[in-house]
Design an enzyme around this catalytic site. Structure first.
Site, PDB file in Angstrom:
ATOM      1  N   GLN A 119      -0.428  -0.332   1.250  1.00 42.30           N
ATOM      2  CA  GLN A 119      -0.580  -0.025  -0.169  1.00 42.30           C
ATOM      3  C   GLN A 119      -0.580  -1.295  -1.002  1.00 42.30           C
ATOM      4  O   GLN A 119       0.059  -2.284  -0.645  1.00 42.30           O
ATOM      5  CB  GLN A 119       0.571   0.871  -0.639  1.00 42.30           C
ATOM      6  CG  GLN A 119       0.470   2.286  -0.139  1.00 42.30           C
ATOM      7  CD  GLN A 119       1.586   3.170  -0.673  1.00 42.30           C
ATOM      8  OE1 GLN A 119       2.336   3.757   0.085  1.00 42.30           O
ATOM      9  NE2 GLN A 119       1.694   3.281  -1.980  1.00 42.30           N
TER      10      GLN A 119
ATOM     11  N   SER B  83       2.840  -1.783   7.376  1.00 39.54           N
ATOM     12  CA  SER B  83       3.382  -0.515   6.867  1.00 39.54           C
ATOM     13  C   SER B  83       2.357   0.601   7.063  1.00 39.54           C
ATOM     14  O   SER B  83       2.000   0.932   8.185  1.00 39.54           O
ATOM     15  CB  SER B  83       3.792  -0.679   5.394  1.00 39.54           C
ATOM     16  OG  SER B  83       4.390   0.497   4.897  1.00 39.54           O
ATOM     17  N   LEU B  84       1.852   1.177   5.976  1.00 41.84           N
ATOM     18  CA  LEU B  84       0.824   2.207   6.068  1.00 41.84           C
ATOM     19  C   LEU B  84      -0.341   1.768   6.950  1.00 41.84           C
ATOM     20  O   LEU B  84      -0.941   2.585   7.663  1.00 41.84           O
ATOM     21  CB  LEU B  84       0.306   2.532   4.663  1.00 41.84           C
ATOM     22  CG  LEU B  84      -0.997   3.325   4.587  1.00 41.84           C
ATOM     23  CD1 LEU B  84      -0.765   4.751   5.038  1.00 41.84           C
ATOM     24  CD2 LEU B  84      -1.583   3.262   3.193  1.00 41.84           C
TER      25      LEU B  84
ATOM     26  N   ARG C 244       3.403  11.939   4.844  1.00 44.66           N
ATOM     27  CA  ARG C 244       4.314  10.792   4.832  1.00 44.66           C
ATOM     28  C   ARG C 244       4.582  10.345   3.395  1.00 44.66           C
ATOM     29  O   ARG C 244       5.728  10.109   2.995  1.00 44.66           O
ATOM     30  CB  ARG C 244       3.684   9.652   5.641  1.00 44.66           C
ATOM     31  CG  ARG C 244       4.462   8.323   5.655  1.00 44.66           C
ATOM     32  CD  ARG C 244       3.654   7.310   6.476  1.00 44.66           C
ATOM     33  NE  ARG C 244       4.336   6.033   6.674  1.00 44.66           N
ATOM     34  CZ  ARG C 244       4.164   4.954   5.929  1.00 44.66           C
ATOM     35  NH1 ARG C 244       3.345   5.007   4.866  1.00 44.66           N
ATOM     36  NH2 ARG C 244       4.798   3.831   6.198  1.00 44.66           N
TER      37      ARG C 244
ATOM     38  N   HIS D  50      10.792   1.819   2.716  1.00 44.65           N
ATOM     39  CA  HIS D  50      11.358   1.044   3.822  1.00 44.65           C
ATOM     40  C   HIS D  50      12.821   0.668   3.590  1.00 44.65           C
ATOM     41  O   HIS D  50      13.272  -0.402   3.984  1.00 44.65           O
ATOM     42  CB  HIS D  50      10.502  -0.194   4.108  1.00 44.65           C
ATOM     43  CG  HIS D  50       9.117   0.156   4.559  1.00 44.65           C
ATOM     44  ND1 HIS D  50       8.872   0.743   5.783  1.00 44.65           N
ATOM     45  CD2 HIS D  50       7.924   0.059   3.931  1.00 44.65           C
ATOM     46  CE1 HIS D  50       7.570   0.968   5.892  1.00 44.65           C
ATOM     47  NE2 HIS D  50       6.976   0.571   4.791  1.00 44.65           N
TER      48      HIS D  50
ATOM     49  N   GLN E  89       9.856   3.617  11.242  1.00 42.07           N
ATOM     50  CA  GLN E  89       9.166   2.727  10.299  1.00 42.07           C
ATOM     51  C   GLN E  89       9.379   3.159   8.852  1.00 42.07           C
ATOM     52  O   GLN E  89       9.422   2.317   7.950  1.00 42.07           O
ATOM     53  CB  GLN E  89       7.666   2.696  10.631  1.00 42.07           C
ATOM     54  CG  GLN E  89       6.895   1.624   9.870  1.00 42.07           C
ATOM     55  CD  GLN E  89       5.494   2.060   9.503  1.00 42.07           C
ATOM     56  OE1 GLN E  89       5.285   3.170   9.009  1.00 42.07           O
ATOM     57  NE2 GLN E  89       4.532   1.193   9.722  1.00 42.07           N
TER      58      GLN E  89
END
Length: 312
Positions: free
Chosen positions: A11, A91-92, A116, A202, A251
């Site tokens: 993102q 991440s994503l 998610r 996170h 994660q």
């Protein structure tokens, strides 16, 4: 000898019109049609027209960035681009890497990242959590001072992204982030920048989201990776489908170890790193983590052609 890795952005790299340069490229058009069908929404229109406020909503950003990155990957392959020796995602972006590696189908991945995003947002009411980028202070110092502050104040504040040797993002309660920004600047940070995000991603505050993701992943078909893939949660190489599911669950509430990810790729013999998808964030980070890596990107037809020329 060229050894190639593809990395996929998370993102923050989204912009209205970010796929316009592709025109009617079949791989991009078909990817957006497939992703839109999987969600029952016109993602192509959202990407092309916005509005920005809608594009930037986490629940939209995650499926949009996944779709845009997979579109760039498929365009690369359609144009005869080589398979990389390894893949990873920030991440994503790890979900884009999983699609590229054949672990997840795009049709399964798009609704998965929508869930998610919804679960991560629902875990913490808007306005009660936050994130900030800490620049110019070693990561070890950031971790140490956040732990001290959390113990003394009772607020949650943790390292959430180890982005490069001088940039660590923290996440936690809104009050914890405000206190940490003051403390870290006093300790020598060059800047402490609150981020315009809707949740403390996170961090341990997001842990409730993990259960919703775990349930959906249990019902989702995953296959063994066809390309080696490194998880940014613990720097392990993807193994069985059950091991991959576990890494994806962890994660959500664990720090993104991007410095370690890039270092692990370099240690594996990677010489060239290609950022596949919108923006150039990961190329910039790579230059600061492993200056010897040659970096390139695939965000539009021009950069795809440049990357093909670079790689011979």
């Amino acid at each position: 000898m060229t050894t190639l890795a593809f990395v996929f952005p998370g993102q923050g790299s989204q912009t209205v019109g970010m796929l316009d340069a592709w025109g009617d490229h079949p791989a991009v058009r078909d990817t957006l049609a497939e992703a839109s069908a999987a969600l029952g929404e016109d993602l192509a229109a959202l990407i092309a027209q916005g509005p920005k406020e809608q594009l930037d909503l986490t629940t939209n950003t995650q499926p949009v960035m996944l779709s845009a990155s997979v579109a760039a990957w498929r365009a690369w392959r359609a144009e005869g681009g080589a398979l990389p020796a390894a893949v990873a995602g920030h991440s994503l972006g790890e979900y884009s890497a999983l699609v590229a590696a054949g672990v997840l189908s795009l049709a399964d991945a798009v609704p998965l990242v929508r869930l998610r995003a919804q679960a991560m947002q629902a875990a913490v009411p808007v306005g009660t959590g936050g994130m900030a980028a800490i620049l110019g202070l070693p990561a070890e110092k950031v971790v140490e001072l956040c732990a001290e502050l959390a113990a003394a104040s009772g607020e949650v504040v943790e390292a959430a992204n180890f982005n490069d040797p001088a940039q660590t993002v923290i996440a936690g309660s809104a009050a914890g982030i405000a206190l940490a920004c003051e403390k870290l600047k006093a300790a020598g940070a060059k800047r402490a920048l609150p981020l315009a995000v809707s949740a403390p991603f996170h961090s341990s505050l997001i842990r409730p989201a993990a259960e919703a993701l775990r349930e959906r992943l249990a019902q989702t078909t995953l296959k063994a990776p066809q390309i080696p893939l490194i998880h940014n949660v613990d720097l392990s190489w993807a193994g069985t489908p059950d091991e991959i599911r576990d890494a994806l669950v962890r994660q959500t509430y664990s720090a993104v170890r991007w410095v370690g990810t890039v270092q692990a790729l370099a240690a594996r013999g990677i010489t060239h790193m290609v950022e596949c998808g919108p923006g150039k964030v990961l190329q910039g980070l790579a230059k600061r983590i492993e200056p010897g890596l040659l970096t390139a990107g695939i965000a539009d037809p021009a950069s795809l052609a440049e990357t093909r020329a670079l790689l011979g």
